[in-house]
Write an enzyme that holds these catalytic residues in place. Sequence first.
Site, PDB file in Angstrom:
ATOM      1  N   HIS A 198      16.309   8.187   2.835  1.00 45.84           N
ATOM      2  CA  HIS A 198      15.939   6.823   2.443  1.00 45.84           C
ATOM      3  C   HIS A 198      14.681   6.292   3.133  1.00 45.84           C
ATOM      4  CE1 HIS A 198      17.624   4.551   5.964  1.00 45.84           C
ATOM      5  NE2 HIS A 198      18.460   5.561   6.031  1.00 45.84           N
TER       6      HIS A 198
ATOM      7  N   ASP B 139      14.668   6.376  11.464  1.00 43.34           N
ATOM      8  CA  ASP B 139      15.785   6.268  10.508  1.00 43.34           C
ATOM      9  C   ASP B 139      15.251   5.524   9.292  1.00 43.34           C
ATOM     10  OD1 ASP B 139      18.095   5.716   9.098  1.00 43.34           O
ATOM     11  OD2 ASP B 139      18.826   4.212  10.496  1.00 43.34           O
TER      12      ASP B 139
ATOM     13  N   GLU C 107      19.486   2.167   1.243  1.00 40.76           N
ATOM     14  CA  GLU C 107      20.553   2.757   2.057  1.00 40.76           C
ATOM     15  C   GLU C 107      21.050   1.801   3.134  1.00 40.76           C
ATOM     16  OE1 GLU C 107      22.666   4.887   5.195  1.00 40.76           O
ATOM     17  OE2 GLU C 107      20.829   3.730   5.402  1.00 40.76           O
ATOM     18  N   GLU C 108      20.125   1.098   3.767  1.00 40.57           N
ATOM     19  CA  GLU C 108      20.517   0.230   4.890  1.00 40.57           C
ATOM     20  C   GLU C 108      21.447  -0.899   4.433  1.00 40.57           C
ATOM     21  OE1 GLU C 108      20.242   1.023   7.824  1.00 40.57           O
ATOM     22  OE2 GLU C 108      18.467   2.257   8.107  1.00 40.57           O
TER      23      GLU C 108
ATOM     24  N   ASP D  73      19.868  12.288   6.796  1.00 41.92           N
ATOM     25  CA  ASP D  73      19.736  11.009   7.486  1.00 41.92           C
ATOM     26  C   ASP D  73      19.963  11.254   8.975  1.00 41.92           C
ATOM     27  OD1 ASP D  73      19.436   8.298   7.936  1.00 41.92           O
ATOM     28  OD2 ASP D  73      20.788   7.698   6.330  1.00 41.92           O
TER      29      ASP D  73
ATOM     30  N   HIS E 285      18.350   2.164  15.205  1.00 43.24           N
ATOM     31  CA  HIS E 285      18.233   0.766  14.771  1.00 43.24           C
ATOM     32  C   HIS E 285      17.643  -0.109  15.869  1.00 43.24           C
ATOM     33  CE1 HIS E 285      20.952   0.801  10.960  1.00 43.24           C
ATOM     34  NE2 HIS E 285      20.056   1.764  10.975  1.00 43.24           N
TER      35      HIS E 285
HETATM   36 ZN   LIG Z   1      19.545   5.849   7.852  1.00 45.12          ZN
END
Ligand SMILES: [Zn+2]
Length: 349
Positions: free
Chosen positions: A70, A187, A221-222, A242, A322
């Site tokens: 993603h 990510d 995706e998030e 991922d 994150h």
């Molecule tokens: Zn991810």
Amino acid sequence: MAYPNTEETFSLLKDLVSIPSPSGNTNEVITYVEKFLAELEIQTRRNRKGGLIATLEGKDSSRHRMLTAHVDTLGAMVKEIKPSGRLKIDLIGGFKYNSIEGEYCQIETSSGKKYTGTILMHQTSVHVYKDAGKKERNQENMEIRIDEKVHTAEEVRALGIEVGDFVSFDPRVEITPSGYIKSRHLDDKASVAILLQLIKQIKAENILLPYTTHFLISNNEEIGYGGNSNITPETVEYLAVDMGAMGDGQSTDEYTVSICVKDASGPYHYELRKHLVRLAEEHNIEYKLDIYPFYGSDASAAIRSGHDIIHGLIGPGIDSSHAFERTHQTSIENTAKLLYLYIQSDLIQ
Ligand SMILES: [Zn+2]
């Protein structure tokens, strides 16, 4: 041709993280990926929600394989324009306010104008606020200071800034001589870069894949629903690429490919997992098996939405996900090598 080509992957990754793409505002980064693939003479199509699909026809077109990574990232949206001319924000994706404190950011208005700012605690100045360090980092206390001479909500609105404008965070990407890449949004842009390099390699070597293979560059995706659609009925295996999650008790690290055995959605397909491990062991690819406690992927989202597929999840290990992310080139390389073998291997059923 040397594969994987870390230098190329890193430069591609640097480009990707530098294009703001919070979930909900991903057109620019998808256009970048589209151009990259067009230069390789690979046709792509967009789905309605804005993701991109590239398909490589295989020897067998009656059974398909699908891979996804993603490009959408965490971000924020302007929630309120305060009377002071500061902005209150609402978060996009799952993260905590402390991970963006002090971060430079960009505000994009709906007409496409861009302004810079800094995300700060309201009570930042120690010369003014006695309890500056103690206040909770939350929506109430954190705000954006815009780099414009604005002191009222009216002045902010005059710039064209309004509720609903997207806010993206400065990635601060840096590659160190020791082989690390530090940046926000590794990510999952690290995996997107790996998949794009993989497609480039397949093309360069003129490899005919055993099965028709779809690559979905997912863009939601998030927020939970990036890769749960556009799965052909012929698709047998669906592999999400991922990030691997690191922390206390985790086996994932920044140097190996992480093979996820289970996350918050439950176990991934047992036989596919064993197949991936076999491939890694046969070719001396360093891997780790791991469980991610608070995690869901596009593959589990696909299962949840009712697709009868064999699902898996692998990826590079990302430290401090994150937030202030980092990985090492060896993790990217091990992931790339495993994917190269996987897409040329037989389906498990
Ligand atoms: Zn991810």
